[in-house]
Scaffold this motif. Structure first.
Motif, PDB file in Angstrom:
ATOM      1  N   ASN A   1       0.830  -1.204   0.000  1.00  0.00           N
ATOM      2  CA  ASN A   1       0.000   0.000   0.000  1.00  0.00           C
ATOM      3  C   ASN A   1       0.862   1.251   0.000  1.00  0.00           C
ATOM      4  OD1 ASN A   1      -2.998  -0.176   0.081  1.00  0.00           O
ATOM      5  ND2 ASN A   1      -2.545  -1.693   1.633  1.00  0.00           N
TER       6      ASN A   1
ATOM      7  N   SER B   1      -6.152   4.512   7.414  1.00  0.00           N
ATOM      8  CA  SER B   1      -6.780   5.314   6.366  1.00  0.00           C
ATOM      9  C   SER B   1      -7.537   6.485   6.979  1.00  0.00           C
ATOM     10  CB  SER B   1      -7.747   4.448   5.545  1.00  0.00           C
ATOM     11  OG  SER B   1      -7.073   3.393   4.917  1.00  0.00           O
TER      12      SER B   1
ATOM     13  N   THR C   1      -5.161   9.117   8.033  1.00  0.00           N
ATOM     14  CA  THR C   1      -4.683   9.803   6.838  1.00  0.00           C
ATOM     15  C   THR C   1      -5.665  10.872   6.389  1.00  0.00           C
ATOM     16  OG1 THR C   1      -3.519   7.806   6.114  1.00  0.00           O
ATOM     17  CG2 THR C   1      -3.951   9.486   4.447  1.00  0.00           C
TER      18      THR C   1
ATOM     19  N   PHE D   1     -14.112   5.370   1.478  1.00  0.00           N
ATOM     20  CA  PHE D   1     -13.938   5.214   2.924  1.00  0.00           C
ATOM     21  C   PHE D   1     -15.260   4.896   3.607  1.00  0.00           C
ATOM     22  CE2 PHE D   1     -14.050   6.991   7.233  1.00  0.00           C
ATOM     23  CZ  PHE D   1     -13.042   6.238   7.810  1.00  0.00           C
TER      24      PHE D   1
END
Length: 245
Positions: A12, A200, A203, A223
């Motif tokens: 990733n 995530s 982030t 998401f």
């Protein structure tokens, strides 16, 4: 956990690094570095010497070659223009020349400023920072007239280059506090079970300071979909536990 980290998260990171270098995004590059070290710390890789060796090998043979071939494309001069004195000057200058009424009438992000974006670049200042802060100052100038409930949705235009500023200006303190409470609740749910989705989420939280990630359809829709799948599993497990009791 170690195998999962090395094979899934490293891949990733490689993909994200490539996208960042191609997009020349400083914010994303800094956030990636922060998230990378957070992932290492939380994964427990550093608790075992053999795992540390595997991590080093993975970084050297997977990430380092990517940097060698792609870093020459990255314009690091964008970092050199971000020294403290120049940044402070731009903050003071853009705040001094804010003009919300002119922004509403003409759509100009630069208020009463006499400098164009090209002129700022030629003077050795960071054009991207100047553009972003100029827009923020116009919005904050308008927000002062209605701090509690804001000045209205969509007043920021297509982009504000900062989701938290956008939410504050458009919906006021009440809207921002409500949004933060929602984000906090999502974090509590994600911490119920160890999973990669929380990285995530961090982030997005960090990136939203300088990028409109909550408004980015490709990012946020993906998401929300993954979050929905995760929450369904959590609720189903909780329901099974209740039935067992």
């Amino acid at each position: 956990i170690i195998i999962y980290f090395l094979f899934f998260n490293i891949l990733n990171i490689i993909f994200i690094t490539f996208c960042i270098i191609e997009s020349m995004s400083r914010t994303s590059l800094i956030i990636e570095i922060i998230i990378f070290f957070l992932m290492i710390f939380k994964s427990g890789v550093l608790q075992n010497k053999k795992n540390v060796q595997k991590l080093i090998i993975s970084v050297v043979f997977l990430i380092l070659p990517l940097f060698i071939f792609t870093l020459p494309k990255f314009d690091f001069s964008r970092f050199s223009n971000l020294n403290i004195n120049k940044t402070i000057y731009i903050i003071k200058y853009t705040w001094k020349n804010k003009n919300f009424n002119r922004y509403i009438k003409t759509g100009s992000w630069y208020g009463n400023s006499i400098y164009s974006l090209n002129q700022i670049d030629s003077m050795g200042y960071d054009g991207s920072l100047y553009q972003r802060l100029s827009h923020w100052m116009q919005l904050l100038d308008g927000w002062k007239s209605s701090p509690l409930i804001g000045v209205g949705v969509s007043v920021s235009g297509n982009s504000a280059d900062g989701n938290y500023v956008k939410i504050l200006v458009e919906t006021g303190i009440l809207g921002l506090v409500t949004w933060i409470m929602l984000l906090k609740y999502i974090l509590i749910l994600l911490k119920k079970k160890e999973n990669w989705l929380i990285y995530s989420y961090f982030t997005i939280l960090l990136g939203a300071v300088f990028i409109d990630l909550f408004d980015s359809s490709k990012v946020i829709m993906t998401f929300w979909l993954l979050l929905g799948i995760y929450l369904r599993r959590i609720f189903e497990n909780d329901k099974k536990c209740c039935n067992c009791e």
